[in-house]
Scaffold this motif. Structure first.
Motif, PDB file in Angstrom:
ATOM      1  N   LYS A  21       0.831  -1.204   0.000  1.00  0.00           N
ATOM      2  CA  LYS A  21       0.000   0.000   0.000  1.00  0.00           C
ATOM      3  C   LYS A  21       0.867   1.256   0.000  1.00  0.00           C
ATOM      4  O   LYS A  21       0.609   2.212  -0.744  1.00  0.00           O
ATOM      5  N   ILE A  22       1.898   1.254   0.821  1.00  0.00           N
ATOM      6  CA  ILE A  22       2.825   2.390   0.883  1.00  0.00           C
ATOM      7  C   ILE A  22       3.519   2.573  -0.464  1.00  0.00           C
ATOM      8  O   ILE A  22       3.633   3.686  -0.986  1.00  0.00           O
ATOM      9  N   ALA A  23       3.997   1.463  -1.031  1.00  0.00           N
ATOM     10  CA  ALA A  23       4.722   1.520  -2.303  1.00  0.00           C
ATOM     11  C   ALA A  23       3.829   2.023  -3.428  1.00  0.00           C
ATOM     12  O   ALA A  23       4.258   2.812  -4.277  1.00  0.00           O
ATOM     13  N   LYS A  24       2.594   1.565  -3.468  1.00  0.00           N
ATOM     14  CA  LYS A  24       1.665   2.011  -4.513  1.00  0.00           C
ATOM     15  C   LYS A  24       1.411   3.514  -4.409  1.00  0.00           C
ATOM     16  O   LYS A  24       1.301   4.206  -5.423  1.00  0.00           O
ATOM     17  N   GLN A  25       1.310   4.016  -3.168  1.00  0.00           N
ATOM     18  CA  GLN A  25       1.106   5.452  -2.995  1.00  0.00           C
ATOM     19  C   GLN A  25       2.347   6.227  -3.422  1.00  0.00           C
ATOM     20  O   GLN A  25       2.258   7.289  -4.040  1.00  0.00           O
ATOM     21  N   ALA A  26       3.532   5.678  -3.120  1.00  0.00           N
ATOM     22  CA  ALA A  26       4.783   6.308  -3.538  1.00  0.00           C
ATOM     23  C   ALA A  26       4.861   6.351  -5.068  1.00  0.00           C
ATOM     24  O   ALA A  26       5.297   7.351  -5.646  1.00  0.00           O
ATOM     25  N   LEU A  27       4.443   5.271  -5.721  1.00  0.00           N
ATOM     26  CA  LEU A  27       4.459   5.223  -7.179  1.00  0.00           C
ATOM     27  C   LEU A  27       3.491   6.237  -7.774  1.00  0.00           C
ATOM     28  O   LEU A  27       3.795   6.889  -8.779  1.00  0.00           O
ATOM     29  N   ALA A  44       2.955   9.166   4.838  1.00  0.00           N
ATOM     30  CA  ALA A  44       2.172   8.932   6.049  1.00  0.00           C
ATOM     31  C   ALA A  44       0.825   9.644   5.961  1.00  0.00           C
ATOM     32  O   ALA A  44      -0.221   9.080   6.325  1.00  0.00           O
ATOM     33  N   LYS A  45       0.853  10.860   5.467  1.00  0.00           N
ATOM     34  CA  LYS A  45      -0.384  11.633   5.335  1.00  0.00           C
ATOM     35  C   LYS A  45      -1.323  10.991   4.321  1.00  0.00           C
ATOM     36  O   LYS A  45      -2.537  10.879   4.551  1.00  0.00           O
ATOM     37  N   GLU A  46      -0.765  10.560   3.182  1.00  0.00           N
ATOM     38  CA  GLU A  46      -1.585   9.974   2.128  1.00  0.00           C
ATOM     39  C   GLU A  46      -2.175   8.627   2.545  1.00  0.00           C
ATOM     40  O   GLU A  46      -3.319   8.307   2.227  1.00  0.00           O
ATOM     41  N   VAL A  47      -1.376   7.832   3.261  1.00  0.00           N
ATOM     42  CA  VAL A  47      -1.823   6.499   3.666  1.00  0.00           C
ATOM     43  C   VAL A  47      -2.720   6.569   4.903  1.00  0.00           C
ATOM     44  O   VAL A  47      -3.575   5.716   5.113  1.00  0.00           O
ATOM     45  N   GLY A  48      -2.516   7.621   5.709  1.00  0.00           N
ATOM     46  CA  GLY A  48      -3.332   7.786   6.902  1.00  0.00           C
ATOM     47  C   GLY A  48      -2.740   7.127   8.129  1.00  0.00           C
ATOM     48  O   GLY A  48      -3.416   6.379   8.848  1.00  0.00           O
ATOM     49  N   CYS A  49      -1.461   7.399   8.371  1.00  0.00           N
ATOM     50  CA  CYS A  49      -0.803   6.827   9.547  1.00  0.00           C
ATOM     51  C   CYS A  49       0.274   7.793  10.019  1.00  0.00           C
ATOM     52  O   CYS A  49       0.534   8.813   9.387  1.00  0.00           O
ATOM     53  N   ALA A  50       0.913   7.458  11.132  1.00  0.00           N
ATOM     54  CA  ALA A  50       1.997   8.291  11.647  1.00  0.00           C
ATOM     55  C   ALA A  50       3.276   8.017  10.854  1.00  0.00           C
ATOM     56  O   ALA A  50       3.478   6.905  10.368  1.00  0.00           O
ATOM     57  N   PRO A  51       4.145   9.031  10.690  1.00  0.00           N
ATOM     58  CA  PRO A  51       5.405   8.818   9.964  1.00  0.00           C
ATOM     59  C   PRO A  51       6.218   7.651  10.510  1.00  0.00           C
ATOM     60  O   PRO A  51       6.842   6.913   9.748  1.00  0.00           O
ATOM     61  N   MET A  52       6.189   7.445  11.835  1.00  0.00           N
ATOM     62  CA  MET A  52       6.954   6.353  12.427  1.00  0.00           C
ATOM     63  C   MET A  52       6.444   4.987  11.968  1.00  0.00           C
ATOM     64  O   MET A  52       7.190   4.010  11.950  1.00  0.00           O
ATOM     65  N   THR A  53       5.169   4.925  11.596  1.00  0.00           N
ATOM     66  CA  THR A  53       4.619   3.670  11.082  1.00  0.00           C
ATOM     67  C   THR A  53       5.251   3.339   9.733  1.00  0.00           C
ATOM     68  O   THR A  53       5.540   2.175   9.441  1.00  0.00           O
ATOM     69  N   ILE A  54       5.487   4.366   8.928  1.00  0.00           N
ATOM     70  CA  ILE A  54       6.146   4.153   7.639  1.00  0.00           C
ATOM     71  C   ILE A  54       7.567   3.657   7.868  1.00  0.00           C
ATOM     72  O   ILE A  54       8.033   2.716   7.226  1.00  0.00           O
ATOM     73  N   TYR A  55       8.259   4.266   8.852  1.00  0.00           N
ATOM     74  CA  TYR A  55       9.637   3.872   9.152  1.00  0.00           C
ATOM     75  C   TYR A  55       9.711   2.455   9.728  1.00  0.00           C
ATOM     76  O   TYR A  55      10.767   1.820   9.669  1.00  0.00           O
TER      77      TYR A  55
END
Length: 206
Positions: A21-27, A44-55
């Motif tokens: 999901k993260i990768a598709k949003q990045a693409l 993080a904003k686009e996916v709807g989570c905290a930046p630390m969740t992405i990390y």
């Protein structure tokens, strides 16, 4: 002592799904604005989570890029393997693989730019990815197909490297110099392949 109640650990499939999901949003951001617009905070904003969740799923922006590279190359290889399933003649298998490789990048110019023309990428990032076994396997298939056709171990390495660089070159020219009236990509690709499997004997020309 009783365990504190809390959220159960995510399953492996949940983790893979979220990474995808993260990768598709990045693409999607890359396609619209370029890779420079991709950031962990933006994702993080686009996916709807905290930046630390992405990390927790990716070490950083370059890690996401490597994930996208791998995803695109897997898609490309899958397309080639799908077309080779019912083909048994070695020369025909090679021709179809080569034609499909070039067609994939011509038909997906955004994927081509992502893999071969990404900005803000360090040499070490590229080296780490290129030397990964899974990455090498996507290109090793051409060496394997050539070996069956040429049946000459001495020439396969040089021949496969020449073929791969030539295929990428055709796609590069068509994708980046669109105003030039290029010959049909299939014809150029067939000419390239013919030069590899039926090379001119330069010694006889001297």
């Amino acid at each position: 002592m009783a365990k504190t109640a809390g959220r159960p650990p995510r399953s492996e499939s949940d983790i893979l799904e979220f990474r995808s999901k993260i990768a598709k949003q990045a693409l999607a951001i890359y396609r619209a604005e370029g890779f420079g617009a991709v950031s962990m905070r933006r994702l993080a904003k686009e996916v709807g989570c905290a930046p630390m969740t992405i990390y927790a799923h990716f070490e950083g922006k370059q890690d996401i890029l490597r994930y996208l590279w791998a995803d695109v190359l897997t898609d490309m290889s899958g397309e080639i393997q799908g077309k080779l399933e019912r083909i048994n003649v070695p020369a025909e298998r090679l021709q179809i693989a080569v034609q499909t490789f070039v067609s994939y990048w011509v038909d997906h110019p955004d994927h081509f730019r992502l893999v071969f023309m990404s900005n803000d990428v360090t040499r070490s990032d590229v080296s780490t990815f290129v030397m990964d076994e899974e990455t090498l396997a996507h290109f090793q298939m051409f060496s394997d197909l050539l070996h069956v056709v040429l049946q000459d171990d001495r020439n396969v390495k040089a021949s496969s490297d020449t073929l791969i660089s030539g295929m990428i070159g055709i796609a590069l020219c068509i994708n980046t110099i669109r105003d030039y009236p290029w010959t049909d990509a299939r014809m150029m690709t067939d000419r390239l392949l013919a030069s590899i499997i039926s090379p001119v004997d330069f010694a006889s020309l001297s």
